[in-house]
Design a protein around this motif. Structure first.
Motif, PDB file in Angstrom:
ATOM      1  N   UNK A 130       8.045  14.406   6.581  1.00 20.16           N
ATOM      2  CA  UNK A 130       8.636  15.642   7.127  1.00 20.16           C
ATOM      3  C   UNK A 130       8.897  16.649   6.012  1.00 20.16           C
ATOM      4  N   UNK A 131       9.437  16.193   4.898  1.00 21.54           N
ATOM      5  CA  UNK A 131       9.737  17.091   3.778  1.00 21.54           C
ATOM      6  C   UNK A 131       8.481  17.719   3.192  1.00 21.54           C
ATOM      7  N   UNK A 132       7.379  16.993   3.218  1.00 23.06           N
ATOM      8  CA  UNK A 132       6.152  17.440   2.553  1.00 23.06           C
ATOM      9  C   UNK A 132       5.140  18.062   3.512  1.00 23.06           C
ATOM     10  N   UNK A 133       5.553  18.285   4.752  1.00 23.11           N
ATOM     11  CA  UNK A 133       4.625  18.846   5.754  1.00 23.11           C
ATOM     12  C   UNK A 133       3.390  17.975   5.937  1.00 23.11           C
ATOM     13  N   UNK A 134       3.641  16.673   6.070  1.00 18.94           N
ATOM     14  CA  UNK A 134       2.566  15.740   6.398  1.00 18.94           C
ATOM     15  C   UNK A 134       1.757  15.235   5.237  1.00 18.94           C
ATOM     16  N   UNK A 135       2.285  15.316   4.010  1.00 15.89           N
ATOM     17  CA  UNK A 135       1.510  14.912   2.831  1.00 15.89           C
ATOM     18  C   UNK A 135       1.853  13.509   2.334  1.00 15.89           C
ATOM     19  N   UNK A 136       2.654  12.760   3.061  1.00 18.36           N
ATOM     20  CA  UNK A 136       3.061  11.426   2.601  1.00 18.36           C
ATOM     21  C   UNK A 136       1.947  10.411   2.801  1.00 18.36           C
ATOM     22  N   UNK A 137       1.893   9.476   1.875  1.00 18.38           N
ATOM     23  CA  UNK A 137       0.948   8.360   1.953  1.00 18.38           C
ATOM     24  C   UNK A 137       1.632   7.146   1.336  1.00 18.38           C
ATOM     25  N   UNK A 138       1.504   6.010   1.964  1.00 18.49           N
ATOM     26  CA  UNK A 138       2.088   4.789   1.402  1.00 18.49           C
ATOM     27  C   UNK A 138       0.971   3.800   1.093  1.00 18.49           C
ATOM     28  N   UNK A 139       1.107   3.119  -0.031  1.00 24.49           N
ATOM     29  CA  UNK A 139       0.203   2.028  -0.375  1.00 24.49           C
ATOM     30  C   UNK A 139       1.033   0.759  -0.463  1.00 24.49           C
ATOM     31  N   UNK A 140       0.759  -0.172   0.399  1.00 25.97           N
ATOM     32  CA  UNK A 140       1.515  -1.407   0.474  1.00 25.97           C
ATOM     33  C   UNK A 140       0.898  -2.460  -0.433  1.00 25.97           C
ATOM     34  N   UNK A 141       1.748  -3.289  -1.027  1.00 29.21           N
ATOM     35  CA  UNK A 141       1.238  -4.354  -1.870  1.00 29.21           C
ATOM     36  C   UNK A 141       2.298  -5.375  -2.191  1.00 29.21           C
ATOM     37  N   UNK A 142       1.885  -6.402  -2.893  1.00 27.05           N
ATOM     38  CA  UNK A 142       2.812  -7.461  -3.291  1.00 27.05           C
ATOM     39  C   UNK A 142       3.328  -7.274  -4.704  1.00 27.05           C
ATOM     40  N   UNK A 143       2.738  -6.305  -5.432  1.00 27.89           N
ATOM     41  CA  UNK A 143       3.212  -6.001  -6.776  1.00 27.89           C
ATOM     42  C   UNK A 143       2.572  -6.871  -7.832  1.00 27.89           C
ATOM     43  N   UNK A 144       2.410  -6.298  -9.026  1.00 30.04           N
ATOM     44  CA  UNK A 144       1.815  -7.056 -10.130  1.00 30.04           C
ATOM     45  C   UNK A 144       2.858  -7.876 -10.879  1.00 30.04           C
ATOM     46  N   UNK A 145       4.146  -7.613 -10.638  1.00 28.80           N
ATOM     47  CA  UNK A 145       5.242  -8.388 -11.215  1.00 28.80           C
ATOM     48  C   UNK A 145       6.087  -8.948 -10.073  1.00 28.80           C
ATOM     49  N   UNK A 146       6.954  -9.890 -10.394  1.00 31.27           N
ATOM     50  CA  UNK A 146       7.743 -10.541  -9.342  1.00 31.27           C
ATOM     51  C   UNK A 146       9.244 -10.321  -9.500  1.00 31.27           C
ATOM     52  N   UNK A 147       9.655  -9.391 -10.391  1.00 30.88           N
ATOM     53  CA  UNK A 147      11.092  -9.245 -10.651  1.00 30.88           C
ATOM     54  C   UNK A 147      11.872  -8.739  -9.444  1.00 30.88           C
ATOM     55  N   UNK A 148      11.185  -8.085  -8.498  1.00 33.83           N
ATOM     56  CA  UNK A 148      11.899  -7.544  -7.342  1.00 33.83           C
ATOM     57  C   UNK A 148      12.350  -8.634  -6.366  1.00 33.83           C
ATOM     58  N   UNK A 149      11.715  -9.793  -6.396  1.00 33.20           N
ATOM     59  CA  UNK A 149      12.057 -10.841  -5.430  1.00 33.20           C
ATOM     60  C   UNK A 149      13.479 -11.379  -5.648  1.00 33.20           C
ATOM     61  N   UNK A 150      13.831 -11.907  -6.820  1.00 35.92           N
ATOM     62  CA  UNK A 150      15.220 -12.348  -7.010  1.00 35.92           C
ATOM     63  C   UNK A 150      16.208 -11.188  -6.990  1.00 35.92           C
ATOM     64  N   UNK A 151      15.761 -10.004  -7.436  1.00 37.76           N
ATOM     65  CA  UNK A 151      16.650  -8.842  -7.467  1.00 37.76           C
ATOM     66  C   UNK A 151      17.171  -8.502  -6.079  1.00 37.76           C
ATOM     67  N   UNK A 152      16.324  -8.669  -5.073  1.00 42.69           N
ATOM     68  CA  UNK A 152      16.712  -8.323  -3.710  1.00 42.69           C
ATOM     69  C   UNK A 152      16.932  -9.545  -2.823  1.00 42.69           C
ATOM     70  N   UNK A 153      17.043 -10.710  -3.447  1.00 46.16           N
ATOM     71  CA  UNK A 153      17.458 -11.897  -2.712  1.00 46.16           C
ATOM     72  C   UNK A 153      16.353 -12.634  -1.988  1.00 46.16           C
ATOM     73  N   UNK A 154      15.120 -12.532  -2.480  1.00 43.36           N
ATOM     74  CA  UNK A 154      14.004 -13.221  -1.836  1.00 43.36           C
ATOM     75  C   UNK A 154      13.544 -14.399  -2.687  1.00 43.36           C
ATOM     76  N   UNK A 155      13.038 -15.421  -2.006  1.00 42.65           N
ATOM     77  CA  UNK A 155      12.584 -16.639  -2.657  1.00 42.65           C
ATOM     78  C   UNK A 155      11.081 -16.542  -2.887  1.00 42.65           C
TER      79      UNK A 155
END
Length: 351
Positions: free
Chosen positions: A106-131
């Motif tokens: 909405x802010x960009x007048x329809x210019x948003x794009x998301x790329x989903x992935x599992x990430x090249x590192x794993x530090x986000x998993x324990x950081x956010x409580x995932x096993x």
């Protein structure tokens, strides 16, 4: 190869904290993020198609919330597509991801794009409580839920590693479906999954001969046909440095990209990068480093040999100075992209 007007050329950054040109000390996180805004503004002015920001939660990277930085860019740019590279869906909430990107759209007048992935590192998993034992299940279930959310209809969902929803509406609503890619580093299962859900694939080619990924492009096309989902043009991203001369670009790349890869190697048990290995990557592998003509020739070659329709240059790797980053962006937009299009139109020789 598709016609030139269907080609997409982007810039990606992992948000590497830059080094100060004078002192060679790292800049503050605040300044690094502000620099990213300046880089995105320049890319927009040059007519580059996409800028994609990576998500990391590590000391050497400044961007842990790419959609927030993209929202700031939405207010400072007019035409460039604002994407991620990647959003780590496995350690995020699909509903919140949808809401954040609907807001960005909405802010960009329809210019948003998301790329989903599992990430090249794993530090986000324990950081956010995932096993990490749930590594595969988390992404599989979350991409399935996100796919349902993209339809824009009330969602009923029975979750195992996600929440359970009953006829849930998610806001804000989007007038058009959010453009969604899946970033893949070379897993056949990931390619098949992407085809099953009908998403375009973006290959992360960060080392070695890029032609080895042709087997994954072929697998994506075959799997999409089997599932009856769209066969979208395939994209790839790779590291690069562009300067006025080959020698200058190589000097920057050797100093900073080697530093980045050596740090990664310590964590993953890889040997330190040798000069011979670096030169192989520059001339035959997956680094696009050199003068505008050198880089354009290599990009045109790989796009032809792999039937790639989107190419993103990963800039700033290893914490390159702001001066060097802006130079790469300037030359990429002004000289490399037009030259690649010329070469492809003329039929670049394939040896």
């Amino acid at each position: 190869m598709t016609e030139n007007n269907h080609l997409i050329f982007g810039l990606d950054t992992f948000g590497d904290v830059a080094y100060d040109e004078r002192t060679q000390e790292r800049l503050s996180y605040s300044q690094s993020i502000k620099n990213t805004i300046e880089e995105g503004k320049l890319a927009d002015q040059l007519g580059i198609d996409v800028i994609a920001l990576g998500e990391h939660h590590r000391a050497e990277y400044a961007i842990s919330s790419p959609d927030t930085v993209l929202a700031a860019l939405a207010m400072e740019t007019e035409n460039i597509t604002l994407g991620t590279g990647v959003t780590v869906l496995s350690s995020d909430d699909p509903v919140r991801v949808y809401e954040r990107f609907a807001t960005l759209n909405a802010l960009s007048n329809g210019r948003a794009q998301v790329m989903l992935g599992r990430g090249s590192f794993t530090e986000s998993f324990p950081l956010f409580g995932y096993d990490l034992q749930d590594y595969e299940d988390l992404f599989e279930e979350k991409i399935a839920l996100f796919n349902e959310l993209l339809k824009g209809e009330p969602v009923t969902w029975q979750g195992r590693v996600t929440q359970t929803l009953e006829n849930a509406q998610v806001y804000p609503k989007m007038e058009e479906k959010l453009e969604t890619y899946v970033g893949v580093g070379g897993s056949p299962d990931s390619i098949i999954r992407t085809a099953r859900y009908g998403f375009p694939v973006m290959l992360a080619v960060i080392g070695g001969n890029p032609l080895r990924f042709n087997q994954y492009i072929d697998l994506y096309k075959r799997a999409s046909t089997k599932f009856g989902t769209p066969v979208y043009p395939v994209g790839m991203h790779s590291h690069g440095v562009i300067a006025d001369t080959d020698a200058e670009a190589r000097e920057i790349g050797w100093k900073y990209i080697k530093k980045m890869m050596d740090q990664l190697g310590v964590e993953r048990g890889w040997p330190a990068m040798s000069r011979d290995r670096f030169e192989f990557e520059v001339t035959q592998g997956s680094y696009y480093i050199g003068s505008p003509e050198t880089v354009a020739q290599r990009i045109a070659q790989v796009m032809t040999k792999m039937d790639i329709q989107r190419f993103d240059l990963v800039y700033g790797g290893g914490g390159q100075t702001q001066k060097d980053r802006l130079k790469t962006i300037q030359l990429y937009g002004e000289k490399v992209i037009p030259r690649v299009k010329e070469l492809l139109k003329a039929g670049v020789p394939v040896d």
